[in-house]
Write an enzyme that holds these catalytic residues in place. Structure first.
Site, PDB file in Angstrom:
ATOM      1  N   ILE A 167      32.513  34.638  24.950  1.00 54.18           N
ATOM      2  CA  ILE A 167      33.539  33.604  25.101  1.00 54.18           C
ATOM      3  C   ILE A 167      34.282  33.848  26.410  1.00 54.18           C
ATOM      4  O   ILE A 167      34.716  34.979  26.674  1.00 54.18           O
ATOM      5  CB  ILE A 167      34.514  33.619  23.912  1.00 54.18           C
ATOM      6  CG1 ILE A 167      33.747  33.401  22.598  1.00 54.18           C
ATOM      7  CG2 ILE A 167      35.597  32.552  24.074  1.00 54.18           C
ATOM      8  CD1 ILE A 167      34.589  33.580  21.349  1.00 54.18           C
ATOM      9  N   ARG A 169      36.980  32.056  29.699  1.00 52.78           N
ATOM     10  CA  ARG A 169      38.006  31.084  30.080  1.00 52.78           C
ATOM     11  C   ARG A 169      37.349  30.013  30.948  1.00 52.78           C
ATOM     12  O   ARG A 169      36.904  30.286  32.057  1.00 52.78           O
ATOM     13  CB  ARG A 169      39.112  31.800  30.851  1.00 52.78           C
ATOM     14  CG  ARG A 169      40.341  30.985  31.124  1.00 52.78           C
ATOM     15  CD  ARG A 169      41.445  31.892  31.619  1.00 52.78           C
ATOM     16  NE  ARG A 169      41.485  32.063  33.055  1.00 52.78           N
ATOM     17  CZ  ARG A 169      42.100  33.072  33.688  1.00 52.78           C
ATOM     18  NH1 ARG A 169      42.700  34.014  32.982  1.00 52.78           N
ATOM     19  NH2 ARG A 169      42.114  33.149  34.994  1.00 52.78           N
ATOM     20  N   GLU A 288      47.306  33.979  27.953  1.00 52.72           N
ATOM     21  CA  GLU A 288      46.296  34.932  27.522  1.00 52.72           C
ATOM     22  C   GLU A 288      46.816  35.770  26.356  1.00 52.72           C
ATOM     23  O   GLU A 288      48.005  35.743  26.023  1.00 52.72           O
ATOM     24  CB  GLU A 288      45.891  35.832  28.697  1.00 52.72           C
ATOM     25  CG  GLU A 288      45.225  35.089  29.848  1.00 52.72           C
ATOM     26  CD  GLU A 288      43.785  34.685  29.555  1.00 52.72           C
ATOM     27  OE1 GLU A 288      43.329  34.860  28.401  1.00 52.72           O
ATOM     28  OE2 GLU A 288      43.107  34.184  30.470  1.00 52.72           O
TER      29      GLU A 288
END
Length: 488
Positions: A167, A169, A288
């Protein structure tokens, strides 16, 4: 009614039958900052700025600008809910993941029609625009753009054919371009991309969104538990007792998750970079997991999108970066990694591990250690050292005895207050590479820090010395069933 979970829709069906685990709304919501702003109060939790709380997952059925699409957020933002979705006691999830990662079931490519390809949009269509096709939210008004936060990125090593899923960003930059952030040294797809770029070739990549939650959690394993060449889809298969089904992409030489809600097919372009905040000039990326908004990167690799395929009436899945959902996704594999490493060296001593919420699932672990004989004294600290080896991004380890509920941080802090002396029970390991998203790991905070991302790993030994255990017996209350007095 029992529901077999094997995709996002069956996961939602299961949760609909469990009180307090899912809410839906048909009220229109703006995907730009508003959607996440709502969920912050409903159930984000984690390291999100207070006020927030841990609560149900939420489905928005009326997303402005995206008729026919829904967005679900917070699917994994509760350890209890993850337990339901994986059919496991929430306190045993680390053990479940440990067993699964060590007995993988390889994925298979199906020749059946793939649900994820019921509707097809190709980039050569003049009206093609991923920003209109995909209801990707922004978490805050400062974000660099709409982000895909729950995209399962799948690619192949161009040299040996090994595959990996992780995964990343992903920011929507234009009608057919997505920037992709790679944490330095932490992802196998980095190796694949660098090999392809060195050869001057694009790297085919699929991004599957809205999948079985077992895949989302398994994809968060990291080395050394899952070394280069380990396909985490095998762990997801073990969690379900059957292989994950893949489908062949339509425009690139790669596979995708067959029952995903959305699939983006594209290529990572060699030697092409883009400024992450080119459309906003905000200097910010997105929130984040540590609870801070990351800085926009000056030069990120670019995915050129070839196609988007979806199910009919697709459900977009998203996450608030600092929420409890990240704690579940990153933290449970962290626990499994620590349990695997420590059990090999100190069998039977560690009772459980919790990658606690205040650390976002990565920075902080609580280890429950049982001292049974005099020579166990000191081995608890060995367990902590092994934890740092099992998960290199870990920063702090708390050691507690078997009578402490490691999942209750108040109980952990109680142990610290009554069983810990800082001058003898703190063990520091300075100058070790940790995680780049911790803003305190930077030379601007102290010149002794040699480089951004270098930190002092620390052990807080809150265990009772073995020869003193008789002095630290907790008060023994009568064990009774209170329902006789509390239920009418």
């Amino acid at each position: 009614m029992s529901v077999k979970v094997n995709d996002l829709r069956s996961a939602i069906e299961l949760l609909k039958g469990i009180p307090g685990q899912l809410v839906e709304t048909d009220v229109e919501v703006e995907p730009l900052a508003e959607l996440s702003g709502v969920y912050r109060h409903v159930g984000a939790g984690g390291t999100v700025m207070r006020p927030t709380k841990e609560g149900p997952a939420m489905i928005f059925n009326n997303v402005k600008g995206h008729p026919g699409a829904s967005v679900i957020i917070g699917l994994l933002a509760s350890r209890t809910r993850v337990g339901y979705l994986l059919d496991c006691d929430p306190k045993r999830l680390g053990f479940l993941l440990k067993d699964a990662v060590n007995a993988p079931i390889a994925p298979v490519v199906t020749d059946e029609p793939a649900p994820c390809q019921e509707v097809v949009y190709k980039a050569d269509d003049p009206d093609f625009d991923i920003r209109k096709l995909i209801p990707a939210p922004t978490n805050t008004e400062e974000d660099a753009g709409p982000y895909i936060t729950m995209g399962m990125c799948y690619a192949t090593d161009p040299e040996n054919g090994e595959k990996d899923i992780t995964i990343h960003r992903l920011c929507l930059q234009s009608k057919d371009e997505i920037s992709m952030y790679f944490v330095p040294g932490a992802r196998h797809l980095t190796v694949f991309r660098e090999k392809a770029e060195k050869a001057g070739k694009p790297l085919p990549i699929s991004i599957s969104i809205g999948v079985d939650p077992a895949i989302e959690i398994a994809a968060c394993f990291e080395p050394p538990t899952t070394p280069l060449g380990y396909n985490e889809l095998g762990c997801a298969g073990a969690l379900r007792g059957e292989p994950v089904k893949l489908a062949q992409c339509l425009t690139i030489d790669e596979q995708c998750i067959a029952n995903a809600e959305y699939v983006i097919e594209g290529e990572l372009l060699p030697d092409v970079r883009v400024r992450e905040d080119q459309n906003t000039d905000s200097g910010k990326a997105m929130p984040e997991f540590p609870g801070y908004t990351g800085g926009a990167q000056a030069a990120l690799p670019v995915i050129k999108v070839k196609a988007v395929t979806t199910r009919k009436n697709p459900i977009m899945q998203t996450v608030i970066g600092p929420s409890e959902e990240h704690v579940s996704m990153a933290g449970i594999p962290t626990e499994a990694s620590i349990l695997t490493m420590v059990e090999r060296a100190l069998p039977g001593k560690v009772q459980n591990v919790y990658a606690a919420s205040p650390g976002g699932g990565k920075y902080m672990a609580v280890i429950q250690f049982k001292k049974e004989i005099p020579s166990d004294e000191g081995r608890q600290r060995q367990a902590a050292l092994l934890a740092f080896s099992a998960f290199p991004e870990l920063k702090h380890v708390w050691l507690v005895d078997e009578d402490v509920d490691l999942f209750d941080i108040k109980d952990v802090i109680w142990a610290m207050n009554t069983r810990f002396q800082a001058d003898i029970d703190v063990v520091t390991i300075p100058g070790v590479r940790c995680h780049p998203l911790d803003p305190s790991n930077d030379p601007t905070c102290d010149p002794s820090i040699r480089d951004h991302g270098i930190a002092c790993k620390t052990i807080f030994d809150c265990t009772v010395p073995f020869d003193q255990k008789h002095r630290f017996q907790r008060s023994k209350f009568k064990d009774v069933d209170p329902t006789h007095w509390t239920e009418a």
